[in-house]
Structure formats: C-alpha cells, structure tokens
Design a protein around this motif. Structure first.
Motif, PDB file in Angstrom:
ATOM      1  N   ASP A  84       0.813  -1.213   0.000  1.00 49.38           N
ATOM      2  CA  ASP A  84       0.000   0.000   0.000  1.00 49.38           C
ATOM      3  C   ASP A  84       0.851   1.269   0.000  1.00 49.38           C
ATOM      4  O   ASP A  84       0.307   2.378   0.061  1.00 49.38           O
ATOM      5  CB  ASP A  84      -0.929   0.003   1.214  1.00 49.38           C
ATOM      6  N   ARG A  85       2.180   1.123  -0.037  1.00 49.17           N
ATOM      7  CA  ARG A  85       3.055   2.305  -0.119  1.00 49.17           C
ATOM      8  C   ARG A  85       2.813   3.052  -1.422  1.00 49.17           C
ATOM      9  O   ARG A  85       2.536   2.439  -2.467  1.00 49.17           O
ATOM     10  CB  ARG A  85       4.521   1.888  -0.042  1.00 49.17           C
ATOM     11  N   ARG A  86       2.942   4.352  -1.371  1.00 50.83           N
ATOM     12  CA  ARG A  86       2.666   5.178  -2.539  1.00 50.83           C
ATOM     13  C   ARG A  86       3.953   5.602  -3.225  1.00 50.83           C
ATOM     14  O   ARG A  86       4.138   6.770  -3.598  1.00 50.83           O
ATOM     15  CB  ARG A  86       1.840   6.391  -2.118  1.00 50.83           C
ATOM     16  N   ASP A  87       4.870   4.652  -3.392  1.00 53.34           N
ATOM     17  CA  ASP A  87       6.116   4.944  -4.095  1.00 53.34           C
ATOM     18  C   ASP A  87       6.510   3.739  -4.940  1.00 53.34           C
ATOM     19  O   ASP A  87       5.747   2.786  -5.076  1.00 53.34           O
ATOM     20  CB  ASP A  87       7.234   5.301  -3.100  1.00 53.34           C
ATOM     21  N   GLU A  88       7.724   3.795  -5.513  1.00 54.43           N
ATOM     22  CA  GLU A  88       8.174   2.709  -6.381  1.00 54.43           C
ATOM     23  C   GLU A  88       8.276   1.385  -5.634  1.00 54.43           C
ATOM     24  O   GLU A  88       8.062   0.317  -6.216  1.00 54.43           O
ATOM     25  CB  GLU A  88       9.522   3.065  -7.005  1.00 54.43           C
ATOM     26  N   LEU A  89       8.629   1.428  -4.355  1.00 57.26           N
ATOM     27  CA  LEU A  89       8.717   0.192  -3.580  1.00 57.26           C
ATOM     28  C   LEU A  89       7.343  -0.452  -3.404  1.00 57.26           C
ATOM     29  O   LEU A  89       7.217  -1.681  -3.386  1.00 57.26           O
ATOM     30  CB  LEU A  89       9.354   0.477  -2.220  1.00 57.26           C
ATOM     31  N   GLY A  90       6.320   0.377  -3.254  1.00 57.93           N
ATOM     32  CA  GLY A  90       4.969  -0.161  -3.193  1.00 57.93           C
ATOM     33  C   GLY A  90       4.569  -0.834  -4.496  1.00 57.93           C
ATOM     34  O   GLY A  90       3.940  -1.898  -4.494  1.00 57.93           O
ATOM     35  N   ASP A  91       4.946  -0.208  -5.632  1.00 60.68           N
ATOM     36  CA  ASP A  91       4.670  -0.828  -6.931  1.00 60.68           C
ATOM     37  C   ASP A  91       5.396  -2.155  -7.075  1.00 60.68           C
ATOM     38  O   ASP A  91       4.841  -3.140  -7.573  1.00 60.68           O
ATOM     39  CB  ASP A  91       5.089   0.120  -8.060  1.00 60.68           C
ATOM     40  N   LEU A  92       6.667  -2.179  -6.635  1.00 56.71           N
ATOM     41  CA  LEU A  92       7.444  -3.417  -6.720  1.00 56.71           C
ATOM     42  C   LEU A  92       6.845  -4.500  -5.821  1.00 56.71           C
ATOM     43  O   LEU A  92       6.792  -5.676  -6.206  1.00 56.71           O
ATOM     44  CB  LEU A  92       8.903  -3.140  -6.322  1.00 56.71           C
ATOM     45  N   ALA A  93       6.375  -4.115  -4.638  1.00 51.88           N
ATOM     46  CA  ALA A  93       5.747  -5.088  -3.736  1.00 51.88           C
ATOM     47  C   ALA A  93       4.476  -5.667  -4.369  1.00 51.88           C
ATOM     48  O   ALA A  93       4.235  -6.880  -4.289  1.00 51.88           O
ATOM     49  CB  ALA A  93       5.426  -4.427  -2.402  1.00 51.88           C
ATOM     50  N   CYS A  94       3.671  -4.814  -4.996  1.00 55.31           N
ATOM     51  CA  CYS A  94       2.459  -5.296  -5.674  1.00 55.31           C
ATOM     52  C   CYS A  94       2.815  -6.261  -6.799  1.00 55.31           C
ATOM     53  O   CYS A  94       2.163  -7.296  -6.977  1.00 55.31           O
ATOM     54  CB  CYS A  94       1.664  -4.111  -6.232  1.00 55.31           C
ATOM     55  N   THR A  95       3.877  -5.936  -7.555  1.00 53.50           N
ATOM     56  CA  THR A  95       4.280  -6.802  -8.655  1.00 53.50           C
ATOM     57  C   THR A  95       4.741  -8.163  -8.143  1.00 53.50           C
ATOM     58  O   THR A  95       4.383  -9.207  -8.704  1.00 53.50           O
ATOM     59  CB  THR A  95       5.406  -6.138  -9.460  1.00 53.50           C
ATOM     60  N   ILE A  96       5.540  -8.157  -7.078  1.00 55.62           N
ATOM     61  CA  ILE A  96       6.014  -9.429  -6.516  1.00 55.62           C
ATOM     62  C   ILE A  96       4.845 -10.240  -5.979  1.00 55.62           C
ATOM     63  O   ILE A  96       4.780 -11.466  -6.155  1.00 55.62           O
ATOM     64  CB  ILE A  96       7.061  -9.164  -5.419  1.00 55.62           C
ATOM     65  N   ASN A  97       3.898  -9.585  -5.314  1.00 53.79           N
ATOM     66  CA  ASN A  97       2.738 -10.314  -4.784  1.00 53.79           C
ATOM     67  C   ASN A  97       1.887 -10.903  -5.897  1.00 53.79           C
ATOM     68  O   ASN A  97       1.395 -12.036  -5.787  1.00 53.79           O
ATOM     69  CB  ASN A  97       1.906  -9.382  -3.915  1.00 53.79           C
ATOM     70  N   ARG A  98       1.713 -10.139  -6.983  1.00 56.19           N
ATOM     71  CA  ARG A  98       0.948 -10.672  -8.120  1.00 56.19           C
ATOM     72  C   ARG A  98       1.673 -11.858  -8.752  1.00 56.19           C
ATOM     73  O   ARG A  98       1.051 -12.850  -9.139  1.00 56.19           O
ATOM     74  CB  ARG A  98       0.711  -9.573  -9.161  1.00 56.19           C
ATOM     75  N   MET A  99       2.997 -11.730  -8.844  1.00 56.98           N
ATOM     76  CA  MET A  99       3.777 -12.834  -9.399  1.00 56.98           C
ATOM     77  C   MET A  99       3.643 -14.081  -8.523  1.00 56.98           C
ATOM     78  O   MET A  99       3.472 -15.198  -9.027  1.00 56.98           O
ATOM     79  CB  MET A  99       5.243 -12.430  -9.513  1.00 56.98           C
ATOM     80  N   ALA A 100       3.703 -13.883  -7.201  1.00 55.85           N
ATOM     81  CA  ALA A 100       3.554 -15.013  -6.281  1.00 55.85           C
ATOM     82  C   ALA A 100       2.170 -15.642  -6.412  1.00 55.85           C
ATOM     83  O   ALA A 100       2.028 -16.876  -6.396  1.00 55.85           O
ATOM     84  CB  ALA A 100       3.808 -14.559  -4.846  1.00 55.85           C
ATOM     85  N   GLU A 101       1.140 -14.806  -6.554  1.00 51.92           N
ATOM     86  CA  GLU A 101      -0.216 -15.330  -6.714  1.00 51.92           C
ATOM     87  C   GLU A 101      -0.349 -16.125  -8.017  1.00 51.92           C
ATOM     88  O   GLU A 101      -0.972 -17.197  -8.049  1.00 51.92           O
ATOM     89  CB  GLU A 101      -1.226 -14.185  -6.691  1.00 51.92           C
ATOM     90  N   ASP A 102       0.240 -15.593  -9.109  1.00 53.34           N
ATOM     91  CA  ASP A 102       0.176 -16.299 -10.388  1.00 53.34           C
ATOM     92  C   ASP A 102       0.918 -17.629 -10.320  1.00 53.34           C
ATOM     93  O   ASP A 102       0.434 -18.651 -10.824  1.00 53.34           O
ATOM     94  CB  ASP A 102       0.758 -15.425 -11.505  1.00 53.34           C
ATOM     95  N   LEU A 103       2.098 -17.620  -9.697  1.00 52.61           N
ATOM     96  CA  LEU A 103       2.872 -18.850  -9.571  1.00 52.61           C
ATOM     97  C   LEU A 103       2.149 -19.859  -8.679  1.00 52.61           C
ATOM     98  O   LEU A 103       2.161 -21.068  -8.958  1.00 52.61           O
ATOM     99  CB  LEU A 103       4.260 -18.549  -9.004  1.00 52.61           C
TER     100      LEU A 103
END
Length: 355
Positions: A84-103
């Motif tokens: 939920d961070r409003r910076d690039e690290l928040g975007d990266l965290a969302c991407t990693i979580n989506r990747m984990a969910e897809d995997l």
C-alpha cells in the motif's frame, strides 16, 4: 513525479541537509562557535536523517529479497508487506505479490492437472484390465461383446491421450488458423450428423477429440436453427468443428432424458462474422460457475446424473472450445437462459485491414 516517490524523498533529504547545515552555520556566526564544532554537528544530523530515510527504503528491499528467495525455492504462499506504499517500492511489492499469486495458481493447476489426468487415465485402464483379466482367467469368453467392452475403454483412453496432446500443441502455439469462407447451414448440418454417429469414428476422421468420452446417448434430439439459410461466415473449419462438437457434446451430457439441444447461428455485426449458440434443457449452471466453466478439468456444479449413457466427461472439451474461439479472436461465454444452459460464441469474421 509522484509526491511520495523515492526521487522526491531523496530530493527532500538533500534539501533538509542543506537547511540543517545552513542553519547551524548561521548559529555559529551569531554565537561565534568554532566552525569545526558546527561541521561535526551538521555531519551527525545529516547522517541520522540519511540513516532514517535509508532504512525506510532498504527494509522493504530486504523483505522482498527474502520473499523472492522463498518463491525460488517453491514456497508461493509468502507475500511482501507494504504493497500500500505510494512509491516505487509499493509498486514493486504489488508486482512481486501478483507474481507469487500467479505462480501459486499455476502450481495449484499443475497439481490438479496431474491428479485429474491420473484419475481419468486410471478409470479406463482399470476397466480394460478387469476385462482382460476375466478373459485370461477364464471367467469371461473372448466373445465379440467382451471385446467391444475392451475396445470402448481403449477408445476412451486413446481419446483422452489425443486430447492431452492437442492441449500441449495449442499451449505451444503450433496449431495455425486457416480461416476461409464457409456456408453455415451445410457445415453445421454435417457437424450435427457426425455428433449423432455412434462411437468415435466421426471425431477420429477429423483428427480431433471432444475429450469427454464420446456420449452414447441416442435419446437427445439435436435441432439446427440457421437464419438466414444462406448465411456464410469466415472461420477455420477444423477449429470451428472443435468448438461446435465440444459444445454439443457438453449439452447432450447435461440434457434430461429425451431432451433437446438447439444450435443457433445468426449473422454478426461485421462482414462474415457469426454468432453461435448451443442451448440444452438441463439443470443449468449457477452464475458463480460461469467464469470457471471453461477452465481445464472443471466439471461444474451441475447435479451428477447427466442422463443415461453419460460418463461426466473430463472437463477438457469447453477448455478446447475456448482456445479455438480465442484463436479466431472471438468471444465465448455463458448467456442468460430461462431454462438449461446457453453458451454463446461470437466470431469476428473477416479481419479489417486499412485500404
């Protein structure tokens, strides 16, 4: 630039450091404090602020590294906090979580695939083994009726293997689309006639399987409704055969005794486009299952008795139908129906190209 981005934070850090240094320097000039003391104080304050900002940025990276290492070892349940961070690290965290969910979903589907394939292969193999053991032990004679039973199980096993090979080929994109203009009425009439033939001869003739064990029901009436009768469409004949044959097979399996399956064809909005519907008179499908019905090995939540002669299928037919429709660039889905289940297919027709 976003107000909470890392670039903004680093810029703010530089500005704050300059203000601290300038402020301490002005204090030194007014109080006649030695410059070396002011320099030491300025460096310490700047380091403390820098350490605080750096920790807020590196701590999530450490957690992401830990989660990524867990994912590489096969643990797809871990998630990164701070999405939920409003910076690039928040975007990266969302991407990693989506990747984990897809995997995690892929891993789950892989396990379900192995379990379902094992189950589907085990059933005809066990039946075939029982027949052959009875013949070998002298319990049953190798008469035509016994051999027909063995042949039926062998055809079912062969159909499932061929379907899995088809799925493998389509996953690797090695099946091309050969679209051409075809007359809808005679084409669909031929598909319906083949669907009423006994055994798997019709499907083998086209080199494709419906993956559902070939229904043996003869009590379901197939009705064709094409309007206008001279309707034409632009599609791949073999791929469209897969779509219609699998939809009919699915509808027949879920039809009540002496039920009716209707295949409708209408012209679409674009030239040579086509709208197809296959409707049965069965128990229908819960709306909650509409989005899952085209998944592989999904049999839905319909009541178990699908009619005499039905084996329930493997749940691959509708997945193949969706793939064939997607290959055309069309759409397939479950539509509203007051009775039974109605599946609607839309094919786009001739692709538009600029003049």
């Amino acid at each position: 630039m976003r107000p909470f981005s890392i670039k903004t934070k680093l810029g703010a850090l530089v500005v704050v450091s300059v203000f601290i240094t300038t402020g301490l320097l002005m204090v030194a000039l007014r109080t006649q404090t030695e410059l070396r003391f002011i320099t030491v104080f300025s460096v310490i304050a700047t380091l403390l602020i820098t350490q605080f900002v750096a920790h807020s940025m590196t701590a999530p990276l450490d957690e992401m590294n830990t989660v990524a290492r867990s994912i590489s070892h096969g643990d797809y349940t871990r998630r990164v906090r701070g999405a939920d961070r409003r910076d690039e690290l928040g975007d990266l965290a969302c991407t990693i979580n989506r990747m984990a969910e897809d995997l995690e979903a892929q891993d789950r589907h892989r396990k379900e695939l192995v379990a379902n394939v094992s189950h589907e292969l085990r059933t005809p193999i066990a039946a075939l083994r029982a027949v052959l053991e009875n013949v070998v032990d002298g319990v049953s004679a190798a008469d035509p009726e016994t051999m027909r039973t063995a042949l039926k199980q062998t055809e079912r096993l062969s159909g499932l293997v061929e379907t899995l090979l088809d799925l493998s080929r389509l996953d690797h994109g090695v099946i091309p689309l050969r679209a051409r203009r075809l007359e809808v009425w005679p084409y669909l009439s031929g598909v319906l006639k083949e669907a009423q033939l006994p055994g798997a001869a019709a499907a083998q003739r086209h080199g494709m399987y419906s993956s559902s064990g070939r229904h043996t029901r003869t009590d379901v009436h197939l009705h064709l409704d094409v309007s206008p009768p001279e309707l034409t469409a632009h599609a791949d004949a073999e791929r469209l055969h897969q779509v219609v044959a699998n939809l009919i097979d699915n509808a027949v399996k879920h039809s009540p005794p002496h039920g009716r399956v209707t295949v409708r064809a209408r012209a679409g909005a674009a030239p040579e486009s086509l709208t197809l519907e296959v409707q049965d008179e069965g128990p229908g499908m819960p709306r909650s299952e509409w989005h899952r019905v085209f998944e592989r090995f999904n049999r839905g939540l319909a009541p178990t008795p699908h009619g005499p002669g039905s084996d329930g299928g493997t749940g691959l037919g509708l997945a193949i139908a969706r793939w064939a429709v997607d290959l055309h660039g069309g759409r397939i889905g479950v539509a509203e129906s007051p009775r039974g289940c109605r599946i609607q297919v839309t094919l786009p027709g001739i692709p538009w190209s600029p003049g």
